[in-house]
Structure formats: C-alpha cells, structure tokens
Write a protein that holds these residues in place. Structure first.
Motif, PDB file in Angstrom:
ATOM      1  N   LEU A   1       0.808  -1.215   0.000  1.00 45.77           N
ATOM      2  CA  LEU A   1       0.000   0.000   0.000  1.00 45.77           C
ATOM      3  C   LEU A   1       0.843   1.269   0.000  1.00 45.77           C
ATOM      4  O   LEU A   1       0.450   2.279  -0.575  1.00 45.77           O
ATOM      5  N   THR A   2       1.990   1.229   0.670  1.00 48.99           N
ATOM      6  CA  THR A   2       2.806   2.442   0.763  1.00 48.99           C
ATOM      7  C   THR A   2       3.803   2.563  -0.370  1.00 48.99           C
ATOM      8  O   THR A   2       4.221   3.659  -0.719  1.00 48.99           O
ATOM      9  N   GLY A   3       4.215   1.425  -0.939  1.00 48.00           N
ATOM     10  CA  GLY A   3       5.251   1.453  -1.961  1.00 48.00           C
ATOM     11  C   GLY A   3       6.647   1.580  -1.399  1.00 48.00           C
ATOM     12  O   GLY A   3       7.619   1.545  -2.139  1.00 48.00           O
ATOM     13  N   LEU A   4       6.793   1.723  -0.082  1.00 47.64           N
ATOM     14  CA  LEU A   4       8.103   1.834   0.554  1.00 47.64           C
ATOM     15  C   LEU A   4       8.612   0.435   0.890  1.00 47.64           C
ATOM     16  O   LEU A   4       7.941  -0.322   1.591  1.00 47.64           O
ATOM     17  N   ARG A   5       9.775   0.134   0.422  1.00 45.85           N
ATOM     18  CA  ARG A   5      10.296  -1.225   0.566  1.00 45.85           C
ATOM     19  C   ARG A   5      10.842  -1.479   1.964  1.00 45.85           C
ATOM     20  O   ARG A   5      11.542  -0.653   2.534  1.00 45.85           O
ATOM     21  N   GLN A   6      10.503  -2.636   2.510  1.00 49.32           N
ATOM     22  CA  GLN A   6      11.076  -3.093   3.771  1.00 49.32           C
ATOM     23  C   GLN A   6      12.180  -4.096   3.428  1.00 49.32           C
ATOM     24  O   GLN A   6      11.904  -5.153   2.879  1.00 49.32           O
ATOM     25  N   LYS A   7      13.406  -3.770   3.723  1.00 48.45           N
ATOM     26  CA  LYS A   7      14.510  -4.643   3.374  1.00 48.45           C
ATOM     27  C   LYS A   7      14.429  -5.946   4.162  1.00 48.45           C
ATOM     28  O   LYS A   7      14.260  -5.942   5.373  1.00 48.45           O
ATOM     29  N   GLY A   8      14.546  -7.042   3.419  1.00 49.65           N
ATOM     30  CA  GLY A   8      14.392  -8.413   3.882  1.00 49.65           C
ATOM     31  C   GLY A   8      14.302  -8.671   5.363  1.00 49.65           C
ATOM     32  O   GLY A   8      13.229  -8.949   5.900  1.00 49.65           O
ATOM     33  N   TRP A   9      15.413  -8.584   6.056  1.00 50.85           N
ATOM     34  CA  TRP A   9      15.454  -8.984   7.460  1.00 50.85           C
ATOM     35  C   TRP A   9      14.638  -8.067   8.350  1.00 50.85           C
ATOM     36  O   TRP A   9      14.169  -8.475   9.416  1.00 50.85           O
ATOM     37  N   ARG A  10      14.435  -6.824   7.946  1.00 53.75           N
ATOM     38  CA  ARG A  10      13.694  -5.879   8.785  1.00 53.75           C
ATOM     39  C   ARG A  10      12.248  -6.335   8.992  1.00 53.75           C
ATOM     40  O   ARG A  10      11.700  -6.218  10.093  1.00 53.75           O
ATOM     41  N   ARG A  11      11.599  -6.827   7.943  1.00 50.31           N
ATOM     42  CA  ARG A  11      10.207  -7.240   8.062  1.00 50.31           C
ATOM     43  C   ARG A  11      10.058  -8.375   9.068  1.00 50.31           C
ATOM     44  O   ARG A  11       9.168  -8.361   9.917  1.00 50.31           O
ATOM     45  N   TYR A  12      10.945  -9.359   8.984  1.00 47.99           N
ATOM     46  CA  TYR A  12      10.850 -10.513   9.873  1.00 47.99           C
ATOM     47  C   TYR A  12      11.228 -10.143  11.309  1.00 47.99           C
ATOM     48  O   TYR A  12      10.628 -10.652  12.268  1.00 47.99           O
TER      49      TYR A  12
ATOM     50  N   ALA B   1      10.676  -2.088  10.876  1.00 47.64           N
ATOM     51  CA  ALA B   1      10.374  -2.476   9.497  1.00 47.64           C
ATOM     52  C   ALA B   1      10.874  -1.461   8.484  1.00 47.64           C
ATOM     53  O   ALA B   1      11.385  -1.833   7.421  1.00 47.64           O
ATOM     54  N   TYR B   2      10.744  -0.168   8.787  1.00 50.26           N
ATOM     55  CA  TYR B   2      11.047   0.864   7.794  1.00 50.26           C
ATOM     56  C   TYR B   2      12.325   1.639   8.082  1.00 50.26           C
ATOM     57  O   TYR B   2      12.736   2.462   7.262  1.00 50.26           O
ATOM     58  N   GLY B   3      12.938   1.404   9.230  1.00 51.42           N
ATOM     59  CA  GLY B   3      14.168   2.112   9.518  1.00 51.42           C
ATOM     60  C   GLY B   3      13.944   3.599   9.707  1.00 51.42           C
ATOM     61  O   GLY B   3      12.829   4.057   9.972  1.00 51.42           O
ATOM     62  N   ARG B   4      14.991   4.340   9.535  1.00 52.80           N
ATOM     63  CA  ARG B   4      14.925   5.787   9.757  1.00 52.80           C
ATOM     64  C   ARG B   4      14.211   6.470   8.598  1.00 52.80           C
ATOM     65  O   ARG B   4      14.586   6.319   7.435  1.00 52.80           O
TER      66      ARG B   4
ATOM     67  N   ALA C   1      14.003   3.765  -1.490  1.00 55.66           N
ATOM     68  CA  ALA C   1      13.952   2.395  -1.992  1.00 55.66           C
ATOM     69  C   ALA C   1      12.515   2.054  -2.369  1.00 55.66           C
ATOM     70  O   ALA C   1      11.585   2.293  -1.597  1.00 55.66           O
ATOM     71  N   ALA C   2      12.316   1.510  -3.568  1.00 57.69           N
ATOM     72  CA  ALA C   2      10.987   1.127  -4.051  1.00 57.69           C
ATOM     73  C   ALA C   2      10.969  -0.369  -4.321  1.00 57.69           C
ATOM     74  O   ALA C   2      11.995  -0.966  -4.676  1.00 57.69           O
ATOM     75  N   ASP C   3       9.814  -0.968  -4.152  1.00 54.51           N
ATOM     76  CA  ASP C   3       9.661  -2.400  -4.372  1.00 54.51           C
ATOM     77  C   ASP C   3       8.974  -2.605  -5.711  1.00 54.51           C
ATOM     78  O   ASP C   3       7.767  -2.410  -5.841  1.00 54.51           O
ATOM     79  N   GLY C   4       9.734  -2.966  -6.721  1.00 53.90           N
ATOM     80  CA  GLY C   4       9.170  -3.150  -8.045  1.00 53.90           C
ATOM     81  C   GLY C   4      10.123  -3.876  -8.959  1.00 53.90           C
ATOM     82  O   GLY C   4      11.244  -4.229  -8.578  1.00 53.90           O
ATOM     83  N   CYS C   5       9.669  -4.137 -10.177  1.00 62.14           N
ATOM     84  CA  CYS C   5      10.472  -4.805 -11.196  1.00 62.14           C
ATOM     85  C   CYS C   5      10.615  -3.878 -12.401  1.00 62.14           C
ATOM     86  O   CYS C   5       9.816  -2.956 -12.586  1.00 62.14           O
ATOM     87  N   LEU C   6      11.624  -4.136 -13.197  1.00 58.06           N
ATOM     88  CA  LEU C   6      11.824  -3.384 -14.437  1.00 58.06           C
ATOM     89  C   LEU C   6      11.286  -4.190 -15.606  1.00 58.06           C
ATOM     90  O   LEU C   6      11.452  -5.408 -15.664  1.00 58.06           O
ATOM     91  N   ALA C   7      10.646  -3.494 -16.522  1.00 59.16           N
ATOM     92  CA  ALA C   7      10.124  -4.118 -17.735  1.00 59.16           C
ATOM     93  C   ALA C   7      10.677  -3.363 -18.935  1.00 59.16           C
ATOM     94  O   ALA C   7      10.553  -2.136 -19.006  1.00 59.16           O
ATOM     95  N   LEU C   8      11.305  -4.080 -19.851  1.00 59.60           N
ATOM     96  CA  LEU C   8      11.903  -3.447 -21.025  1.00 59.60           C
ATOM     97  C   LEU C   8      10.800  -3.067 -21.999  1.00 59.60           C
ATOM     98  O   LEU C   8      10.031  -3.913 -22.463  1.00 59.60           O
ATOM     99  N   SER C   9      10.720  -1.780 -22.295  1.00 59.45           N
ATOM    100  CA  SER C   9       9.658  -1.257 -23.144  1.00 59.45           C
ATOM    101  C   SER C   9      10.032  -1.384 -24.612  1.00 59.45           C
ATOM    102  O   SER C   9      11.081  -0.894 -25.035  1.00 59.45           O
ATOM    103  N   PRO C  10       9.203  -2.028 -25.418  1.00 59.01           N
ATOM    104  CA  PRO C  10       9.516  -2.180 -26.846  1.00 59.01           C
ATOM    105  C   PRO C  10       9.222  -0.912 -27.621  1.00 59.01           C
ATOM    106  O   PRO C  10       8.307  -0.162 -27.290  1.00 59.01           O
TER     107      PRO C  10
END
Length: 295
Positions: A28-39, A77-80, A257-266
């Motif tokens: 919902l926020t789009g702000l990435r939680q780096k792996g170990w922080r979430r757990y 989870a989100y750090g500083r 930091a954003a949580d997403g993937c890159l897609a190559l645009s044709p």
C-alpha cells in the motif's frame, strides 16, 4: 470460561499476523522493507504479545502498550524515515491492522472454534491452525481488494530520476510518474517500471541479451527473467521483466527504496524526453504534499 494460553502459540500467531500486515503495508505504501527488517519487526510484535501475561491494567495502559508496540514494529520495518513519512506509514499500519483484525474476528464469529483472551493490549484467539491460515489468507485478499477499489492516487506528477542496480551493474534514467501504468509482475504482483530498451539492456547478462535479440522466442527465458503481457491501444505483446537488486526513486532530493520490477519497453513505449514510466503509488507516502510535484 477459563482455558490455557500457550505462550509459544501466542507469539507464533502474532508473528504471522504482523508479517501479513507488514506485507500489506509495503504493497500500500510502496516503501520497501529490506528483507530482514520485516521478519525482525514481526518477531518483535510477536514477543510484545507476551504482555497478555502481565497483571491487568487500565484502559490507558492498554492504549500505551498498543502505541508502543506499533511504534517499535514500524520503526524496525522501515528504519529511519522523516517524521512526515513515518507518521503516514504508521497510519497505514493502523488502518491495515484494523481491516485484518476485523476480517479475522468476523470469520471467528461465523465459525467459533474456541474462546479468546485479552489483556494489556494483546489478544489471543483460540483458533485451529487451519482456521488461522484461512482467516489470514482471507484478510490478505480483502485488503488487496480494498486497495484496488479505494487506492489513493496522487495523479500524474513530474519526472523523477530512477536508479537500478543488478549484479553490480547500475543504470540511472528519468521516468515519468503516470497513474495509467498499472502493469504488475504476474507472479509476485509487484508494480512494473517501464524502461527503454537502451537503458534496460545495460543491466542484462550476455545470455539474456541474446535471448532478447532472438525475439524472446524459441526457448524459455533465462533464469532471473520473466515475461509479462501488456496491452495498449496499439496492440498486445510481451515484456521482458526482471527484478533489480536495488531500485530507488529520487523524491524531494532523497533516494527512496521502491519495491518493483523493471520491464523493457519495446519500440517507442516511453514518453518523449524520458526513459521510463512508473506509477506514483510506488512512493506515494513519501511524495511531498500539495501540487509541487516530484523533484
């Protein structure tokens, strides 16, 4: 009715629920939680549930415990974060928590499998493991559906700098914030950032480049690359999609930091004077308020 409350079950259940809530907050926020922080944050929330065994307190003590636990979980989870961003994330955490709790309790009332215990801001539901997993899954689907229907959209904004790193290779490009880009990676549901072929190929390995040059046909995609369908007014097709090790978007002079993937645009899939397109919802809580747009 009196029954035994098992501490290990209490911690495990709250760990699972907190992990679910944090996963939804990231979406919902789009702000990435780096792996170990979430757990680690979910584990802290689970351990804090042990407060149920302390002597019963007043309403204000319950409220203080809940506030303290939420501050600890979100901070881990989100750090500083700037205070403005932190409090926005905290509000999303509360909203998601209320929605998840509502769904779980509603399902428990429809099919009660035992009693419950409450104390010092902690709740223990005597649910069977299958019922708990079913309730958690239902809550997850409900919140995601809620997000799709009521998603807050800041609208199209200005251009932003985007930085992506993969296997030691880095590329920076300018991308347009566009609410019309609702493409997601089919398996994970992560939002896709469209990037021009010229910029995106700088992050590919030689074998991935050869597969791309072959028209993405004749063999399965190389490991680490997937295909995602797209549709425009000009037709349909497939995009080569991969997840970078690090994806950051510059907002108000800060790299987020954003949580997403890159897609190559044709072809000419990106706007003029830009090398990419992303949905502003990826960083909506960190974006400056008002109409100034992104820097």
């Amino acid at each position: 009715m009196e029954y035994v409350v098992y501490g290990d079950v209490l911690v495990a259940v709250n760990f699972i629920i907190d992990l679910l809530i944090l996963r939804l907050c990231q979406a919902l926020t789009g702000l990435r939680q780096k792996g170990w922080r979430r757990y680690l944050a979910a584990a802290a929330g689970g351990l804090c549930a042990m407060a149920i065994f302390l002597p019963a307190g007043s309403f204000w003590l319950d409220a203080a415990v809940r506030l303290g636990v939420s501050l600890v979980v979100v901070s881990i989870a989100y750090g500083r974060q700037p205070l403005r961003v932190f409090f926005r994330v905290l509000l999303v955490f509360y909203a998601v928590s209320f929605l998840v709790a509502g769904v779980v309790i509603a399902l428990w009332f429809l099919n009660p499998s035992g009693g419950y215990a409450y104390g010092n801001g902690a709740v223990y539901l005597n649910l069977r493991p299958t019922a708990l997993l079913g309730a958690a899954a239902a809550a997850y689907l409900f919140v995601r559906a809620f997000d799709r229907v009521f998603r807050w959209s800041r609208g199209a904004r200005d251009r932003c700098r985007v930085r992506a790193v993969r296997d030691g290779r880095m590329v920076e490009f300018t991308a347009l914030a566009d609410t019309g880009n609702r493409l997601t990676e089919p398996f994970s549901g992560r939002p896709l950032v469209l990037v021009s072929m010229e910029k995106g190929r700088m992050l590919l390995t030689p074998s991935e480049s050869r597969w791309l040059e072959a028209g993405m046909e004749g063999e399965d995609p190389p490991a680490g690359v997937r295909v995602a369908p797209y549709a425009t007014v000009n037709g349909r097709g497939l995009l080569a999609v991969f997840r970078p090790d690090c994806l950051e978007i510059e907002v108000d002079g800060r790299w987020l930091a954003a949580d997403g993937c890159l897609a190559l645009s044709p072809g000419a899939g990106t706007p003029r004077d830009c090398d990419g397109i992303f949905h502003p919802g990826m960083i909506q809580l960190a974006a400056p308020a008002g109409g100034k747009g992104f820097q």
